[in-house]
Design an enzyme around this catalytic site. Structure first.
Site, short mmCIF file in Angstrom:
data_model
loop_
_atom_site.label_atom_id
_atom_site.label_comp_id
_atom_site.label_asym_id
_atom_site.label_seq_id
_atom_site.Cartn_x
_atom_site.Cartn_y
_atom_site.Cartn_z
N LEU A 115 -0.19 -9.08 0.16
CA LEU A 115 -1.22 -8.05 0.23
C LEU A 115 -2.21 -8.49 1.30
O LEU A 115 -2.51 -9.69 1.40
CB LEU A 115 -1.94 -7.88 -1.11
CG LEU A 115 -1.13 -7.36 -2.30
CD1 LEU A 115 -1.97 -7.38 -3.57
CD2 LEU A 115 -0.60 -5.95 -2.03
N ASP A 116 -2.73 -7.55 2.09
CA ASP A 116 -3.68 -7.97 3.12
C ASP A 116 -5.01 -8.32 2.48
O ASP A 116 -5.26 -8.08 1.30
CB ASP A 116 -3.82 -6.92 4.23
CG ASP A 116 -4.46 -5.62 3.75
OD1 ASP A 116 -5.47 -5.68 3.02
OD2 ASP A 116 -3.97 -4.53 4.13
N ILE A 117 -5.90 -8.89 3.26
CA ILE A 117 -7.15 -9.46 2.74
C ILE A 117 -8.02 -8.42 2.04
O ILE A 117 -8.75 -8.74 1.09
CB ILE A 117 -7.93 -10.17 3.87
CG1 ILE A 117 -9.10 -10.98 3.30
CG2 ILE A 117 -8.39 -9.16 4.92
CD1 ILE A 117 -9.78 -11.88 4.32
N THR A 119 -6.89 -5.75 0.40
CA THR A 119 -6.16 -5.07 -0.67
C THR A 119 -6.18 -5.95 -1.92
O THR A 119 -6.00 -7.16 -1.83
CB THR A 119 -4.70 -4.80 -0.26
OG1 THR A 119 -4.71 -3.98 0.91
CG2 THR A 119 -3.95 -4.07 -1.36
#
Length: 292
Positions: A115-117, A119
Site C-alpha cells: 500500500l502506498d504511504i 493509503t
C-alpha cells in the site's frame, strides 16, 4: 525386470528458499541473478533445482532448507495507518509497516502486496513465500476491495468507464465492481474491487475521470476482511480457518498450523507490547503534531 529407483524430489531454488523463510520468490530470484547464492559450492543460476540433500548458501552462509510438508503457514493481518512505508528499511528513518510486526526466529514476514504511504487498511503478511507469491500473482485473479472517498461530481458514465476499462500509461485497468457507500459532496464514499495490485492503480483510475481520491483504505484481500480485531497500527494472527480459506484461493495444499498454548501466549505478549509502544509514541509526540 528393471529395478525401481526412488527419484529424489527437486524444486526450483527460489521456491525452496522462499519457503525456508529467506524472503519472497522475487527477492530470491534477484539474489540468484546477482550471483550471491551457491549450490554445493557452485554459483547458482535461475532455473536451478535443488533437493533437501543439497547444500545451499547465501553470501557464504549455509541455509537450512525446509521441506514443504514441515512448514506451518502463518499469516497476520495488519491495519496500516497512513504515513507508514511498505519497506523493511527507510534511509530517511520513517516508520515502516515492519516496525510493529511480531519478531520471528529463523523466519521473516513477507508482505502480500503493498500500500502506498497515503493509503491505510488491510495488509497481510506470511512466512510462506509460495503463498505470498500466488496471492500477489495477476494470474490468480485475487480480489482487492477498497473504501474510497472521492472529491468531485461522480456521474454514472464515470463509473461505467472505470468498469469497462481505462487505458493507463502501464496498460488497461478497470474495477470489477463499484458501489456507492453514502455521503455527499466532498465526503462521498465508494467501495471498489480490483484484481491487480499495480502502483496507485485505484487512485489513477479515478483521476482518469477527472476525480480526486482524498481517502483510500483497503478493506479486503481475497477472503480476508479488515475487522475490529486489529485497530490502526496493530496486527492479529489469522485463525486456521482463515488461513485455509486463503490457501484454497491459490490452489496450494492445506497444512497443519502449529498453535500450541505456549506459542499463543507469546503472540499475545507481543501484541500487548506493540500496543503499549504505540500508545507511548502517540502521547510522547508534541501536541502540535498530534493535532495535525
Amino acid at each position: 525386470m528393471g529395478i525401481c529407483v526412488n527419484e529424489v524430489k527437486t524444486e526450483k531454488l527460489q521456491k525452496v528458499l522462499a519457503r525456508s523463510g529467506m524472503g519472497s520468490r522475487r527477492e530470491m530470484e534477484r539474489l540468484i541473478e546477482s550471483g550471491e547464492i551457491t549450490i554445493n559450492g557452485k554459483t547458482a543460476t535461475l532455473g536451478d533445482r535443488v533437493s533437501m540433500q543439497d547444500m545451499v548458501a547465501i553470501h557464504g552462509r549455509q541455509i537450512k532448507l525446509t521441506a514443504e510438508e514441515d512448514v506451518p503457514r502463518r499469516v497476520i493481518m495488519y491495519n496500516k495507518p497512513e504515513g507508514e512505508l511498505c519497506t523493511r528499511n527507510d534511509p530517511q528513518g520513517r516508520r515502516t509497516v515492519f516496525d510493529r510486526l511480531p519478531k520471528l526466529k529463523g523466519e521473516r514476514w513477507i508482505s502480500i502486496g503493498r500500500l502506498d504511504i497515503n493509503t491505510s487498511g488491510l495488509l497481510l503478511f506470511t512466512t510462506d513465500g509460495e503463498l505470498a507469491n500466488r496471492l500477489m500473482h495477476p494470474s490468480q485473479q485475487i480480489e482487492r476491495e477498497y473504501a474510497v472517498r472521492v472529491m468531485g461530481d461522480v456521474q454514472p458514465e464515470h463509473v461505467k468507464n472505470m468498469v469497462e476499462g481505462v487505458m493507463l500509461e502501464d496498460g488497461l485497468a478497470k474495477f470489477t465492481d463499484v458501489q456507492e457507500f453514502g455521503g455527499e459532496g466532498i465526503n462521498t464514499w465508494f467501495h471498489v474491487v480490483i484484481m491487480e495490485g499495480r502502483n496507485r492503480e485505484v487512485r489513477r483510475l479515478w483521476e482518469s475521470q477527472g476525480l480526486t481520491v482524498s481517502r483510500l483504505k483497503r478493506v479486503r484481500y481475497g477472503s480476508i476482511f479488515l475487522d475490529k480485531r486489529a485497530r490502526a497500527g496493530e496486527w492479529i494472527e489469522l485463525t486456521q480457518q482463515e488461513i485455509d480459506q486463503l490457501t484454497e484461493l491459490t490452489g496450494l495444499p492445506k497444512r497443519r498450523k502449529r498453535d500450541t498454548t505456549e506459542n499463543r501466549e507469546k503472540i499475545d505478549r507481543q501484541r500487548k507490547k506493540t500496543r503499549a509502544i504505540r500508545n507511548v509514541n502517540k502521547h510522547s509526540r508534541p501536541k502540535q503534531e498530534q493535532t495535525k
